[in-house]
Design a protein around this motif. Sequence first.
Motif, PDB file in Angstrom:
ATOM      1  N   THR A   7       0.839  -1.204   0.000  1.00  0.00           N
ATOM      2  CA  THR A   7       0.000   0.000   0.000  1.00  0.00           C
ATOM      3  C   THR A   7       0.868   1.246   0.000  1.00  0.00           C
ATOM      4  OG1 THR A   7      -1.510  -1.270   1.361  1.00  0.00           O
ATOM      5  CG2 THR A   7      -1.988   1.066   1.151  1.00  0.00           C
ATOM      6  N   LEU A   8       1.883   1.247   0.849  1.00  0.00           N
ATOM      7  CA  LEU A   8       2.755   2.424   0.924  1.00  0.00           C
ATOM      8  C   LEU A   8       3.531   2.611  -0.384  1.00  0.00           C
ATOM      9  CD1 LEU A   8       3.994   2.021   4.617  1.00  0.00           C
ATOM     10  CD2 LEU A   8       2.272   3.626   3.741  1.00  0.00           C
ATOM     11  N   ALA A   9       3.910   1.483  -1.007  1.00  0.00           N
ATOM     12  CA  ALA A   9       4.628   1.572  -2.291  1.00  0.00           C
ATOM     13  C   ALA A   9       3.704   2.141  -3.366  1.00  0.00           C
ATOM     14  CB  ALA A   9       5.148   0.195  -2.707  1.00  0.00           C
ATOM     15  N   ALA A  10       2.426   1.747  -3.326  1.00  0.00           N
ATOM     16  CA  ALA A  10       1.470   2.254  -4.335  1.00  0.00           C
ATOM     17  C   ALA A  10       1.258   3.752  -4.149  1.00  0.00           C
ATOM     18  CB  ALA A  10       0.147   1.499  -4.229  1.00  0.00           C
ATOM     19  N   TYR A  15       2.046   9.316  -6.120  1.00  0.00           N
ATOM     20  CA  TYR A  15       2.288  10.737  -5.837  1.00  0.00           C
ATOM     21  C   TYR A  15       3.758  11.125  -5.855  1.00  0.00           C
ATOM     22  CZ  TYR A  15      -2.609  10.838  -4.472  1.00  0.00           C
ATOM     23  OH  TYR A  15      -3.975  10.749  -4.496  1.00  0.00           O
ATOM     24  N   GLY A  16       4.656  10.152  -6.015  1.00  0.00           N
ATOM     25  CA  GLY A  16       6.074  10.474  -6.069  1.00  0.00           C
ATOM     26  C   GLY A  16       6.658  10.840  -4.732  1.00  0.00           C
ATOM     27  N   GLU A  17       5.910  10.638  -3.668  1.00  0.00           N
ATOM     28  CA  GLU A  17       6.458  10.864  -2.319  1.00  0.00           C
ATOM     29  C   GLU A  17       5.757   9.935  -1.328  1.00  0.00           C
ATOM     30  OE1 GLU A  17       5.724  15.048  -1.910  1.00  0.00           O
ATOM     31  OE2 GLU A  17       3.672  14.733  -1.210  1.00  0.00           O
ATOM     32  N   ALA A  18       6.420   9.707  -0.220  1.00  0.00           N
ATOM     33  CA  ALA A  18       5.905   8.745   0.759  1.00  0.00           C
ATOM     34  C   ALA A  18       4.755   9.351   1.563  1.00  0.00           C
ATOM     35  CB  ALA A  18       7.038   8.329   1.687  1.00  0.00           C
ATOM     36  N   THR A  19       3.997   8.489   2.225  1.00  0.00           N
ATOM     37  CA  THR A  19       2.959   8.977   3.139  1.00  0.00           C
ATOM     38  C   THR A  19       3.201   8.398   4.525  1.00  0.00           C
ATOM     39  OG1 THR A  19       0.594   9.115   3.585  1.00  0.00           O
ATOM     40  CG2 THR A  19       1.351   7.071   2.583  1.00  0.00           C
ATOM     41  N   THR A  20       2.741   9.151   5.530  1.00  0.00           N
ATOM     42  CA  THR A  20       2.816   8.636   6.899  1.00  0.00           C
ATOM     43  C   THR A  20       1.417   8.302   7.403  1.00  0.00           C
ATOM     44  OG1 THR A  20       2.733  10.919   7.675  1.00  0.00           O
ATOM     45  CG2 THR A  20       4.917   9.906   7.517  1.00  0.00           C
ATOM     46  N   LEU A  21       0.436   8.334   6.483  1.00  0.00           N
ATOM     47  CA  LEU A  21      -0.937   7.998   6.886  1.00  0.00           C
ATOM     48  C   LEU A  21      -0.993   6.550   7.364  1.00  0.00           C
ATOM     49  CD1 LEU A  21      -3.029   9.502   3.917  1.00  0.00           C
ATOM     50  CD2 LEU A  21      -2.959  10.343   6.278  1.00  0.00           C
ATOM     51  N   PRO A  22      -1.886   6.235   8.299  1.00  0.00           N
ATOM     52  CA  PRO A  22      -2.060   4.822   8.662  1.00  0.00           C
ATOM     53  C   PRO A  22      -2.593   4.050   7.452  1.00  0.00           C
ATOM     54  CG  PRO A  22      -3.651   6.238   9.820  1.00  0.00           C
ATOM     55  CD  PRO A  22      -2.753   7.143   9.041  1.00  0.00           C
ATOM     56  N   THR A  23      -2.167   2.806   7.261  1.00  0.00           N
ATOM     57  CA  THR A  23      -2.554   2.073   6.037  1.00  0.00           C
ATOM     58  C   THR A  23      -3.956   1.464   6.179  1.00  0.00           C
ATOM     59  OG1 THR A  23      -1.199   0.315   6.914  1.00  0.00           O
ATOM     60  CG2 THR A  23      -0.311   1.525   5.062  1.00  0.00           C
ATOM     61  N   PRO A  24      -4.730   1.548   5.094  1.00  0.00           N
ATOM     62  CA  PRO A  24      -6.097   1.025   5.119  1.00  0.00           C
ATOM     63  C   PRO A  24      -6.137  -0.458   4.733  1.00  0.00           C
ATOM     64  CG  PRO A  24      -5.688   2.116   3.069  1.00  0.00           C
ATOM     65  CD  PRO A  24      -4.399   2.127   3.813  1.00  0.00           C
TER      66      PRO A  24
END
Length: 273
Positions: A7-10, A15-24
């Motif tokens: 999910t984080l890789a997708a 968006y070309g940048e990482a997210t720190t959101l909790p994964t769904p």
Amino acid sequence: MSLQKDTLAAWQARYGEATTLPTPGPLITSMLQHRSVRAYDDRPVDEHTLSWAIAAAQSASTSSNLQAWSVIAVRDRERLARLAQLSGNQRHVQQAPVLLVWLVDWSRLRRLGQAIQMPTDGIDYLESYTVGVADAALAAQNAAVALEAQGLGIVYIGGMRNQPQAVAEELGLPSDTFAVFGMCVGYPDPAYPADIKPRLAQSAIFHQERYDASNEAHAVSTYDQLMSSFQHQQQRDERPWSNVAVERVTGPESLSGRHLLRAALNKLGFALR
Ligand SMILES: Cc1cc2nc3c(=O)[nH]c(=O)nc-3n(C[C@H](O)[C@H](O)[C@H](O)COP(=O)(O)O)c2cc1C
């Protein structure tokens, strides 16, 4: 890879940048991993796989529960070849194991009105056409999500609108129906893997309370760079997305014949009042 990593890789690819959101959960992972698939291996698409996808399509919201859409599955190779030719010679249309053609379909309610001898003049308004397009698109996208969750790949085919009357003839469509787009369906060919295509930053498309384009220029130039890297990685010509996108709307000649859509729709029974 774990689901969380996938999910984080997708997100990163999108968006070309990482997210720190909790994964769904897994559904959103599959949705973020969407990529249009234009090459298929020779595995057939089972009827039951399609039936689940159609059930997902019919589970979408539909304006006033009118269900003003239908879908046709095309598998006949010769018909696929003709539809490929009508949609701008798209090879993947000819090669797909199945093509789903999504229809705005007001013919059903027209027939029902005739059967119970009630007028159906409301169908003749642009509003009803818009309802049909929205319903067909919502249904189709639910099917797309369901198919992708089952390991299949899809690509929409707007080329189906290049010659709407010829497509209607090929598919035996009654008056008051219109093939709004096609959708090639098949198992992705591992020899031609498709990658996740980046999108604009959320700041460009996701507004809070009121429309706000103040960050748009920054988001677009960042996206142009992101798309250049994507094209480079794909060994394709590097051209800024903003140029390519505007070129698609420079004038009627950039609409692949679809600038004549209103006249074609009129002939297919849509008055568009
Ligand atoms: C309504 C619609 C029509 C489309 N028509 C075509 C088409 O005729 N041929 C094609 O190869 N791709 C078509 N596409 C696919 C888009 O080009 C694709 O979704 C877009 O470039 C984003 O890439 P992605 O789906 O891989 O993320 C269409 C997509 C949509 C939503």
